[in-house]
Scaffold this motif. Structure first.
Motif, PDB file in Angstrom:
ATOM      1  N   PHE A 501       0.096 131.970  17.392  1.00  0.00           N
ATOM      2  CA  PHE A 501      -0.958 132.482  18.059  1.00  0.00           C
ATOM      3  C   PHE A 501      -0.647 132.882  19.362  1.00  0.00           C
ATOM      4  CE2 PHE A 501      -2.819 130.530  14.444  1.00  0.00           C
ATOM      5  CZ  PHE A 501      -3.832 131.469  13.896  1.00  0.00           C
ATOM      6  N   ARG A 502       0.312 132.743  20.150  1.00  0.00           N
ATOM      7  CA  ARG A 502       0.815 133.053  21.615  1.00  0.00           C
ATOM      8  C   ARG A 502       0.870 134.480  21.658  1.00  0.00           C
ATOM      9  NH1 ARG A 502       0.521 130.166  25.949  1.00  0.00           N
ATOM     10  NH2 ARG A 502       0.613 128.094  25.003  1.00  0.00           N
ATOM     11  N   THR A 503       1.629 134.999  20.679  1.00  0.00           N
ATOM     12  CA  THR A 503       2.043 136.465  20.793  1.00  0.00           C
ATOM     13  C   THR A 503       1.479 137.169  19.617  1.00  0.00           C
ATOM     14  OG1 THR A 503       3.997 135.750  19.296  1.00  0.00           O
ATOM     15  CG2 THR A 503       4.387 135.645  21.535  1.00  0.00           C
ATOM     16  N   ASN A 504       0.672 136.456  18.754  1.00  0.00           N
ATOM     17  CA  ASN A 504       0.021 137.045  17.741  1.00  0.00           C
ATOM     18  C   ASN A 504       0.984 137.995  16.639  1.00  0.00           C
ATOM     19  OD1 ASN A 504      -2.677 136.305  18.300  1.00  0.00           O
ATOM     20  ND2 ASN A 504      -3.532 138.320  18.219  1.00  0.00           N
ATOM     21  N   ILE A 552     -13.213 109.153  15.503  1.00  0.00           N
ATOM     22  CA  ILE A 552     -11.746 108.431  15.239  1.00  0.00           C
ATOM     23  C   ILE A 552     -11.160 108.410  16.802  1.00  0.00           C
ATOM     24  CG2 ILE A 552      -9.556 108.600  14.144  1.00  0.00           C
ATOM     25  CD1 ILE A 552     -10.881 110.079  11.743  1.00  0.00           C
ATOM     26  N   ASP A 553     -10.649 107.284  17.233  1.00  0.00           N
ATOM     27  CA  ASP A 553      -9.949 107.182  18.319  1.00  0.00           C
ATOM     28  C   ASP A 553      -8.381 107.176  18.030  1.00  0.00           C
ATOM     29  OD1 ASP A 553     -12.257 106.890  19.948  1.00  0.00           O
ATOM     30  OD2 ASP A 553     -12.450 104.886  19.734  1.00  0.00           O
ATOM     31  N   ASN A 554      -7.509 107.972  18.590  1.00  0.00           N
ATOM     32  CA  ASN A 554      -6.260 107.940  18.462  1.00  0.00           C
ATOM     33  C   ASN A 554      -5.999 108.388  16.999  1.00  0.00           C
ATOM     34  OD1 ASN A 554      -5.304 106.959  20.954  1.00  0.00           O
ATOM     35  ND2 ASN A 554      -5.634 104.908  20.309  1.00  0.00           N
ATOM     36  N   PRO A 555      -6.480 109.658  16.430  1.00  0.00           N
ATOM     37  CA  PRO A 555      -6.435 110.120  15.130  1.00  0.00           C
ATOM     38  C   PRO A 555      -4.820 110.582  14.964  1.00  0.00           C
ATOM     39  CG  PRO A 555      -7.762 111.661  16.489  1.00  0.00           C
ATOM     40  CD  PRO A 555      -7.545 110.394  17.266  1.00  0.00           C
ATOM     41  N   GLN A 556      -4.375 110.419  13.655  1.00  0.00           N
ATOM     42  CA  GLN A 556      -3.124 111.004  13.620  1.00  0.00           C
ATOM     43  C   GLN A 556      -3.236 112.284  13.043  1.00  0.00           C
ATOM     44  OE1 GLN A 556      -2.770 107.639  10.872  1.00  0.00           O
ATOM     45  NE2 GLN A 556      -2.773 106.026  12.534  1.00  0.00           N
ATOM     46  N   ALA A 557      -2.604 113.010  13.686  1.00  0.00           N
ATOM     47  CA  ALA A 557      -2.617 114.548  13.249  1.00  0.00           C
ATOM     48  C   ALA A 557      -1.407 115.291  13.180  1.00  0.00           C
ATOM     49  CB  ALA A 557      -3.503 115.402  14.330  1.00  0.00           C
ATOM     50  N   SER A 558      -1.169 116.567  12.681  1.00  0.00           N
ATOM     51  CA  SER A 558      -0.124 117.151  12.566  1.00  0.00           C
ATOM     52  C   SER A 558      -0.238 118.477  13.135  1.00  0.00           C
ATOM     53  CB  SER A 558       0.133 117.465  10.693  1.00  0.00           C
ATOM     54  OG  SER A 558      -1.065 118.230  10.364  1.00  0.00           O
ATOM     55  N   PHE A 559       0.756 119.371  12.787  1.00  0.00           N
ATOM     56  CA  PHE A 559       0.920 120.797  13.654  1.00  0.00           C
ATOM     57  C   PHE A 559       0.668 121.959  12.477  1.00  0.00           C
ATOM     58  CE2 PHE A 559       2.277 118.034  16.693  1.00  0.00           C
ATOM     59  CZ  PHE A 559       2.282 118.510  17.994  1.00  0.00           C
ATOM     60  N   PRO A 560      -0.501 122.317  12.032  1.00  0.00           N
ATOM     61  CA  PRO A 560      -0.658 123.182  10.964  1.00  0.00           C
ATOM     62  C   PRO A 560      -0.252 124.525  11.392  1.00  0.00           C
ATOM     63  CG  PRO A 560      -2.723 122.445  11.780  1.00  0.00           C
ATOM     64  CD  PRO A 560      -1.605 121.523  12.358  1.00  0.00           C
ATOM     65  N   VAL A 561      -0.571 124.872  12.647  1.00  0.00           N
ATOM     66  CA  VAL A 561      -0.504 126.159  13.193  1.00  0.00           C
ATOM     67  C   VAL A 561       0.304 125.887  14.665  1.00  0.00           C
ATOM     68  CG1 VAL A 561      -2.149 127.344  12.028  1.00  0.00           C
ATOM     69  CG2 VAL A 561      -2.638 126.208  14.196  1.00  0.00           C
ATOM     70  N   ALA A 562       0.736 127.133  15.349  1.00  0.00           N
ATOM     71  CA  ALA A 562       1.453 126.946  16.396  1.00  0.00           C
ATOM     72  C   ALA A 562       0.322 127.636  17.607  1.00  0.00           C
ATOM     73  CB  ALA A 562       2.556 127.855  16.411  1.00  0.00           C
ATOM     74  N   SER A 563      -0.843 126.967  17.703  1.00  0.00           N
ATOM     75  CA  SER A 563      -1.875 127.520  18.456  1.00  0.00           C
ATOM     76  C   SER A 563      -1.552 127.192  20.027  1.00  0.00           C
ATOM     77  CB  SER A 563      -3.345 126.754  18.242  1.00  0.00           C
ATOM     78  OG  SER A 563      -3.187 125.462  18.669  1.00  0.00           O
ATOM     79  N   ALA A 564      -2.063 128.191  20.849  1.00  0.00           N
ATOM     80  CA  ALA A 564      -1.669 127.907  22.348  1.00  0.00           C
ATOM     81  C   ALA A 564      -2.139 126.535  22.718  1.00  0.00           C
ATOM     82  CB  ALA A 564      -2.420 129.059  23.122  1.00  0.00           C
ATOM     83  N   ALA A 565      -3.308 125.960  22.083  1.00  0.00           N
ATOM     84  CA  ALA A 565      -3.668 124.695  22.781  1.00  0.00           C
ATOM     85  C   ALA A 565      -2.912 123.439  22.434  1.00  0.00           C
ATOM     86  CB  ALA A 565      -5.018 124.230  22.207  1.00  0.00           C
ATOM     87  N   LEU A 566      -2.312 123.643  21.112  1.00  0.00           N
ATOM     88  CA  LEU A 566      -1.343 122.630  20.625  1.00  0.00           C
ATOM     89  C   LEU A 566      -0.108 122.795  21.454  1.00  0.00           C
ATOM     90  CD1 LEU A 566      -1.796 122.168  16.830  1.00  0.00           C
ATOM     91  CD2 LEU A 566      -2.294 120.782  18.432  1.00  0.00           C
ATOM     92  N   GLU A 567       0.497 124.043  21.863  1.00  0.00           N
ATOM     93  CA  GLU A 567       1.636 124.228  22.527  1.00  0.00           C
ATOM     94  C   GLU A 567       1.669 123.420  23.833  1.00  0.00           C
ATOM     95  OE1 GLU A 567       5.121 127.500  23.179  1.00  0.00           O
ATOM     96  OE2 GLU A 567       3.202 127.914  21.898  1.00  0.00           O
ATOM     97  N   ASP A 568       0.568 123.983  24.603  1.00  0.00           N
ATOM     98  CA  ASP A 568       0.190 123.367  25.797  1.00  0.00           C
ATOM     99  C   ASP A 568       0.369 121.924  26.143  1.00  0.00           C
ATOM    100  OD1 ASP A 568       0.086 125.892  26.841  1.00  0.00           O
ATOM    101  OD2 ASP A 568      -2.146 125.996  26.934  1.00  0.00           O
TER     102      ASP A 568
END
Length: 869
Positions: A501-504, A552-568
């Motif tokens: 998603f950073r480079t589309n 939910i506090d401290n939810p356990q999450a994965s990385f479904p996509v390479a979004s800019a927010a997750l990479e930051d």
């Protein structure tokens, strides 16, 4: 409480085909035919603990109308009614058998639907009375008192676009005899693999010299799988009224998939020579072998009901991934300027690199004890308490070799837990405001690797009338990550199309999956308000709605996509070379907080249909076949009855049970019916012919559920903006969170013939990227099931006896071959969002044939046990 049931002479079991329907001499199931007796102050056999009424009850005809041939299919047919937005288990319900706890799904998984007398769907709060958390609805399956059958089923399914075939063979033996139950099942299934070459995937060649390579034949869209499973269950009464169940299972699953073509790089005086090796796909194979055992004990002690369940499992999973060829020797020849070597030609025999390999061994053992009984007397009734204690131990041992580097994982977890739930009646049903009860519950777990985690909850149940009920509840619980989330071996998968998603742009990356030992426990706060309203019995219309708010506090999450927010937020999880994404680490992490609010609304409609009676000639021919079969097998039939065979449709035909032609005795219940037969549940016996003589044996059903997501957002870390999955953020590979998700089902069944259509629709979403948005279109799929219970076609079976107990089914999944559509801001489809990549299989067409056998001697035994012989 009021219960209606039939006189033994008119008791009905409607779901079975001809020659395949045992008589349940004590059944309470079909309370709509013949003479009725009203019994007050008594709950039906197999009911659940407590006074919370079922939201819906399916009898044998409702179950038959779904066309389901397994418990899994039956649960799928009622999934809109059993789903829950509260739990951690994906909305799967808690399952009870005859109002009692079971050791696990495999205890009832292989039961044929014909053995079910009724199925009750109850709210989440009923789970508390059995020692479960109040985050899943409850499904209580009540079996017939007696049942004896063998069944064989063959299934085949193929994709209309080609390249994919799936098959399954299933054999089951079941005996139920008033407190005893024995089940034995063997299942074999498998499917072909599907590669990108089998679908319209855009060519993205692999760079190679002298010519690029088409990688599509070397990448799997769906891997090939084979599964063999053998299981057995035995239930007996021991030590008086204690019911003991033991089950065991052996299973072996193998899989194979392709994830690219073998490649390598040679250095020719500072110039890279890229080589690919067509004909040598990189394969990944997996083998999982498992042995499982379980037990369940259920009994009473005075006014207390208790149960104890336990499970043990040992499994071993092996995964091997090929890495390609070792070019060290070729590079040495190139460095030595070997004149016989052409780096762009045939490189000669090559040795393969050692495979990446991971082995996981899982051992688990656990048991618990639950007791429910009266606590104190209150003005509105008795307060009841449910107590539970339990202990379990799990060990996860992992060994992996990645790029010749060895690593080991050894994790263990011991859990000791206890919980208590108290039900307090506040008003009786006869009061001016109706019945009102309150509940409070608490639990604590001590985990050897995490310490203590707690749960608290409370709720109110209000029924102002018998047809209207409301439930509200609140829970707060801590949930540790699983051992697999903590310590699963790391597995590399190269060549995975991934949208950046950073480079589309879509790039081929190496994904790394596995566990994260630094995960923390989450804390969930859940509020639910729900209601159910039944309008009338005939036709039956039920409205249901529930609102769920989950923080939910401290939810356990994965990385479904390479979004800019997750990479930051997690820059170390994304590796780039020259700005191009090359590697993504997908192990789960903890966010700071997530919040979701959902509203589920829906209704269920059911209408009875009149069934066509069989002809008198067909009845006579069928009864003669039964007499001949009994004589051939040396089975003595009961004595003749005095009445004569009346003409079909005459007044006598609904009041008498005549002898067969030639004075032969009337066949036992479940075989050839007498001339006053009203079908599978009438006095003519449960032959599976549908309700006749102006009896309502068919069903017309419709169900609609809309899940409306009001809020779905997450905060990764303090100081970072919230991720709004409803407005611009990706929640998974299929975009953001849809505002609406609709499930609809419609069914028709009568005279042995049925049709069922189901549809699923979700609204479109938009995901915002740094260089443009992605639009995910609304997506809808429709499935069709046509089925015929040939044993219920009485005129047909009388001419072709071999059709007794036979059913056939034709299915089309994804009728319109729909696939999700994704467009960027220029109106183009990114490579990784091609429709055939997202939904590779598409429309499938399937057929299944099932044969149910019931021993003839069983019918004569049942006849002899009935009142009056």
């Amino acid at each position: 409480m009021t219960r209606r049931f039939l006189l033994p002479a008119l008791l009905a079991t409607t779901a079975l085909p001809a020659f395949a329907q045992p008589m349940d001499t004590g059944s309470d199931s079909e309370a709509d035919e013949g003479q009725e007796i009203v019994v007050t102050g008594q709950k039906p056999r197999g009911s659940v603990v407590g006074d919370i009424p079922p939201e819906n009850v399916l009898n044998t005809r409702d179950i038959r109308a779904t066309g389901a041939t397994s418990i899994s299919e039956l649960l799928s047919a009622v999934a809109p009614q059993t789903g829950s937005a509260r739990g951690r288990g994906g909305g799967m319900p808690v399952l009870l058998l005859n109002g009692q706890r079971i050791s696990g799904f495999r205890e009832l998984r292989d039961l044929p639907p014909e053995a079910i007398e009724r199925m009750e769907i109850l709210p989440e709060e009923v789970a508390l009375k059995y020692g479960y958390s109040a985050d899943q609805r409850v499904v209580n399956i009540v079996l017939r008192r007696r049942f004896n059958s063998s069944s064989v089923e063959l299934r085949g399914k193929a994709a209309t676009d080609g390249g994919y075939v799936q098959g399954q063979a299933d054999a089951t033996r079941l005996i139920i005899d008033d407190g005893k139950r024995t089940t034995l099942n063997l299942q074999v299934s498998g499917n072909d693999g599907l590669t990108e070459a089998d679908r319209s995937i855009v060519l993205q060649p692999v760079a190679s010299q002298p010519d690029p390579i088409d990688p599509r034949p070397y990448r799997s869209l769906t891997g090939a799988n084979k599964n063999v499973r053998l299981s057995g269950t035995a239930n007996r009464q021991i030590l008086g009224d204690v019911s003991a169940t033991f089950n065991a299972e052996l299973q072996r699953t193998t899989g194979q998939s392709r994830f690219g073509v073998a490649t390598g790089v040679l250095d020719d005086n500072g110039t890279d020579i890229l080589r690919a090796f067509p004909g040598t796909p990189l394969d990944r194979t997996s083998v999982t072998e498992a042995a499982r055992m379980g037990f369940a004990l259920n009994g009473t002690k005075g006014k207390w009901r208790w149960s104890s369940t336990g499970n043990a499992e040992l499994s071993r999973s092996l995964s091997e991934s090929e890495r390609g060829f070792d070019l060290t020797g070729v590079q040495a020849r190139l460095d030595a300027n070997d004149p016989t070597l052409d780096p762009l030609g045939d490189l000669g025999p090559l040795q393969r690199l050692s495979d990446n390999r991971s082995v996981t061994i899982n051992r688990s053992l656990g048991a618990n004890l639950t007791a429910t009984g009266p606590l104190i007397d209150l003005p509105a009734g008795k307060a009841n308490v449910t107590l539970k204690i339990g202990a379990s131990s799990t060990d996860l041992e992992g060994r992996s070799r990645r790029n010749d580097l060895l690593s080991e994982t050894n994790l263990g977890r011991d859990i000791v837990e206890g919980s208590a739930s108290v039900d307090l009646p506040i008003t009786r049903g006869s009061s001016s405001i109706g019945r009102l009860t309150a509940n409070a519950n608490a639990g604590i777990k001590h985990l050897s690797d995490f310490g203590g985690v707690t749960s608290l909850g409370a709720g109110l149940n209000w029924s102002p009338t018998a047809r209207l009920s409301f439930v509200t509840s609140w829970t707060r619980e801590k949930g540790p990550p699983t051992l697999s989330q903590l310590g699963a071996p790391l597995v590399d998968t190269p060549g995975v199309p991934y949208f950046d998603f950073r480079t589309n742009q879509t790039v081929l990356v190496t994904t790394v999956t596995g566990g994260n030992p630094d995960l923390k426990a989450d804390t969930r706060n859940v509020l639910k308000i729900g209601g159910n309203w039944q309008f009338d019995d005939k036709p039956d219309l039920r409205l249901r709605a529930e609102y769920v708010r989950q923080v939910i506090d401290n939810p356990q999450a994965s990385f479904p996509v390479a979004s800019a927010a997750l990479e930051d937020a997690f820059p170390d999880r994304f590796e780039r070379q020259g700005g191009v994404l090359t590697r993504v680490f997908l192990q789960p992490v903890n966010f700071k907080q997530s919040r979701r609010e959902q509203l589920r609304i829906g209704f269920d409609f059911s209408k009875e249909l009149e069934s066509k009676p069989p002809s008198a000639q067909a009845i006579a021919a069928f009864r003669e076949q039964f007499r001949a079969r009994a004589q051939r097998d040396g089975i003595a039939l009961p004595g003749p009855q005095a009445a004569q065979t009346p003409a079909a449709g005459s007044p006598q035909s609904t009041t008498q049970s005549p002898p067969t032609a030639g004075g032969a005795p009337t066949p036992p219940q479940g075989e050839a019916p007498p001339a006053n037969a009203r079908g599978p549940g009438g006095p003519g016996g449960p032959g599976g012919f549908g309700r006749f003589g102006n009896r309502n044996g068919g069903r017309l059903t419709f169900s609609l559920t809309d899940t409306v997501t009001l809020v779905d957002e997450a905060t990764i870390r303090s100081g970072l903006p919230k991720l709004d999955y409803l407005d611009g953020e990706a929640s998974g590979a299929l975009g953001g969170r849809s505002r609406h998700e609709v499930e609809a089902q419609a069914g028709y069944f009568n005279n042995g013939m049925g049709a069922r259509v189901s549809a699923n629709w979700r609204s479109g979403t938009t995901v915002r990227g740094a260089n443009g948005d992605l639009d995910f279109s609304p997506y809808a799929t429709f499935d069709l099931r046509l089925f015929a219970n040939l044993g219920e076609r009485f005129d047909l079976v009388s001419k072709h006896p071999w059709l007794r107990g036979t059913s056939v089914r034709f299915e089309v999944t994804n009728i319109f071959n729909a696939r999700p559509k994704v467009r960027d801001s220029a109106g183009n489809t990114p490579f990784s969002y091609q429709p055939d990549l997202i939904e590779p299989i598409g429309r499938t067409v399937g057929i299944s044939i099932r044969k149910l056998f019931v021993p003839l001697r069983f019918f004569t035994q049942q006849r002899g046990q009935r009142p009056g012989g």
